[in-house]
Write a protein that holds these residues in place. Structure first.
Motif, PDB file in Angstrom:
ATOM      1  N   LEU A   1       0.820  -1.206   0.000  1.00  0.00           N
ATOM      2  CA  LEU A   1       0.000   0.000   0.000  1.00  0.00           C
ATOM      3  C   LEU A   1       0.857   1.261   0.000  1.00  0.00           C
ATOM      4  O   LEU A   1       0.577   2.213  -0.744  1.00  0.00           O
ATOM      5  CB  LEU A   1      -0.929  -0.011   1.212  1.00  0.00           C
ATOM      6  CG  LEU A   1      -1.917   1.146   1.328  1.00  0.00           C
ATOM      7  CD1 LEU A   1      -2.852   1.188   0.128  1.00  0.00           C
ATOM      8  CD2 LEU A   1      -2.716   1.043   2.622  1.00  0.00           C
TER       9      LEU A   1
ATOM     10  N   TYR B   1      -5.043  -0.760  -6.853  1.00  0.00           N
ATOM     11  CA  TYR B   1      -4.369  -0.908  -5.559  1.00  0.00           C
ATOM     12  C   TYR B   1      -5.255  -0.569  -4.375  1.00  0.00           C
ATOM     13  O   TYR B   1      -5.027  -1.047  -3.254  1.00  0.00           O
ATOM     14  CB  TYR B   1      -3.097  -0.048  -5.513  1.00  0.00           C
ATOM     15  CG  TYR B   1      -3.327   1.394  -5.120  1.00  0.00           C
ATOM     16  CD1 TYR B   1      -3.296   1.790  -3.781  1.00  0.00           C
ATOM     17  CD2 TYR B   1      -3.583   2.370  -6.082  1.00  0.00           C
ATOM     18  CE1 TYR B   1      -3.506   3.105  -3.427  1.00  0.00           C
ATOM     19  CE2 TYR B   1      -3.796   3.678  -5.728  1.00  0.00           C
ATOM     20  CZ  TYR B   1      -3.754   4.051  -4.397  1.00  0.00           C
ATOM     21  OH  TYR B   1      -3.964   5.349  -4.040  1.00  0.00           O
ATOM     22  N   GLN B   2      -6.323   0.229  -4.567  1.00  0.00           N
ATOM     23  CA  GLN B   2      -7.155   0.658  -3.447  1.00  0.00           C
ATOM     24  C   GLN B   2      -7.829  -0.493  -2.711  1.00  0.00           C
ATOM     25  O   GLN B   2      -8.250  -0.334  -1.564  1.00  0.00           O
ATOM     26  CB  GLN B   2      -8.225   1.652  -3.924  1.00  0.00           C
ATOM     27  CG  GLN B   2      -7.660   2.994  -4.383  1.00  0.00           C
ATOM     28  CD  GLN B   2      -7.451   3.057  -5.885  1.00  0.00           C
ATOM     29  OE1 GLN B   2      -7.185   2.036  -6.525  1.00  0.00           O
ATOM     30  NE2 GLN B   2      -7.572   4.235  -6.446  1.00  0.00           N
TER      31      GLN B   2
ATOM     32  N   ILE C   1      -6.477  -2.847  -1.406  1.00  0.00           N
ATOM     33  CA  ILE C   1      -5.604  -3.271  -0.301  1.00  0.00           C
ATOM     34  C   ILE C   1      -6.123  -2.753   1.036  1.00  0.00           C
ATOM     35  O   ILE C   1      -5.982  -3.413   2.065  1.00  0.00           O
ATOM     36  CB  ILE C   1      -4.156  -2.813  -0.542  1.00  0.00           C
ATOM     37  CG1 ILE C   1      -3.602  -3.484  -1.805  1.00  0.00           C
ATOM     38  CG2 ILE C   1      -3.263  -3.157   0.653  1.00  0.00           C
ATOM     39  CD1 ILE C   1      -2.215  -2.998  -2.202  1.00  0.00           C
ATOM     40  N   TYR C   2      -6.749  -1.585   1.048  1.00  0.00           N
ATOM     41  CA  TYR C   2      -7.268  -1.038   2.304  1.00  0.00           C
ATOM     42  C   TYR C   2      -8.252  -2.016   2.957  1.00  0.00           C
ATOM     43  O   TYR C   2      -8.114  -2.369   4.139  1.00  0.00           O
ATOM     44  CB  TYR C   2      -7.981   0.292   2.057  1.00  0.00           C
ATOM     45  CG  TYR C   2      -7.106   1.432   1.624  1.00  0.00           C
ATOM     46  CD1 TYR C   2      -6.279   2.088   2.535  1.00  0.00           C
ATOM     47  CD2 TYR C   2      -7.126   1.885   0.310  1.00  0.00           C
ATOM     48  CE1 TYR C   2      -5.486   3.159   2.143  1.00  0.00           C
ATOM     49  CE2 TYR C   2      -6.338   2.961  -0.093  1.00  0.00           C
ATOM     50  CZ  TYR C   2      -5.526   3.588   0.820  1.00  0.00           C
ATOM     51  OH  TYR C   2      -4.743   4.646   0.439  1.00  0.00           O
TER      52      TYR C   2
END
Length: 215
Positions: free
Chosen positions: A24, A63-64, A66-67
Motif C-alpha cells: 500500500l 491498488y485501493q 488493499i485497504y
C-alpha cells in the motif's frame, strides 16, 4: 508491584498485514508521483512502465482494494490471536490493546481495569478489548484519529462475540478527520444506547469505513 503483561510475537497474519501495508505504501507513493493508478495481485504492485520500482505489468485489482483487505486480515488477527485476551477482559475487566507493525510483528499490552492507555508505536492496525458492547467510546475515537494521522489503516474494538473496525479506504483527509471528530462529539454526548447507535448510522465520509464482524 509486578510489571504489566506484554507480548511481542509474530504469526502468518501479522506478517501478511505487514506485507499488504508495504504494498500500500509503495502504491500510494507511486500514485502521488505519477497520477496513474497502480494495480495489484496482493503480491506485487504493478504499473505499465515499472515506475518507482514497481513491477511492469498489470495486476488483477486497482491498488485501493488493499485497504479493505487489510481490514479483513485485521479481523482474522483478532479472532486468531487477540480472542483469548478478549475473553480475559470479560472475566476480570482488565483491557488489552494490540498493534500489528510494519515489521511483521505484533505487540499486546495489558491496561488497567476498564481502560487502556499507552504510547502508540508506528504500525498497521490496532485494536483493544471491551467488556461491553462493540462500539468505540469518545476517547477511543480520539485515539483512532491519532493513529490514522500516524498512518494506521485499521483501528478496532472487540469482545468475544463481535468486533467493530474503522478503517481507511484511502488517504486520511481533513474532511475525513472532521467527520470522525464530529462522530466523537456525538458519541461523547450520547445519553442512551439508541443515541449512540444513531450517531454511528449517520457517520459517512469518503475514506473512512466501518466494518462489523460477529465471531
Amino acid at each position: 508491584m509486578s510489571a504489566k503483561e506484554q507480548r511481542i510475537d509474530q504469526d502468518e497474519t501479522s506478517r501478511r498485514l505487514a506485507h499488504l501495508y508495504q504494498l500500500l505504501m509503495k502504491a500510494e507513493e507511486t500514485y502521488e508521483e505519477t497520477e496513474s493508478i497502480p494495480t495489484t495481485d496482493f503480491k506485487e504492485i504493478y504499473t505499465e512502465d515499472g515506475a518507482n520500482g514497481t513491477k511492469v505489468g498489470r495486476g488483477e485489482h486497482p491498488y485501493q482494494v488493499i485497504y479493505a483487505e487489510i481490514a479483513r486480515e485485521h479481523l482474522k488477527f483478532l479472532g486468531k490471536v487477540f480472542m483469548p485476551y478478549a475473553m480475559r477482559t470479560i472475566n476480570d475487566g482488565v483491557e488489552f490493546i494490540s498493534f500489528t507493525l510494519d515489521t511483521g510483528e505484533y505487540v499486546i499490552f495489558q491496561g488497567e481495569e476498564n481502560r487502556v492507555s499507552l504510547p502508540m508505536p508506528s504500525g498497521v492496525t490496532s485494536a483493544h478489548t471491551h467488556p461491553g458492547v462493540c462500539l468505540f467510546s469518545g476517547q477511543d475515537l480520539e485515539t483512532a484519529d491519532f493513529l490514522f494521522i500516524k498512518g494506521y489503516v485499521s483501528v478496532g474494538v472487540m469482545n468475544p462475540e463481535c468486533a467493530l473496525l474503522i478503517y481507511r479506504d484511502g488517504p486520511y483527509t481533513l474532511e475525513d478527520r472532521d467527520a470522525l471528530l464530529n462522530l466523537t462529539k456525538r458519541v461523547k454526548s450520547s445519553k442512551k444506547l439508541n443515541d449512540l447507535v444513531n450517531a454511528y448510522l449517520s457517520f459517512k465520509t469518503e475514506n473512512l469505513k466501518l466494518m462489523q464482524h460477529k465471531f
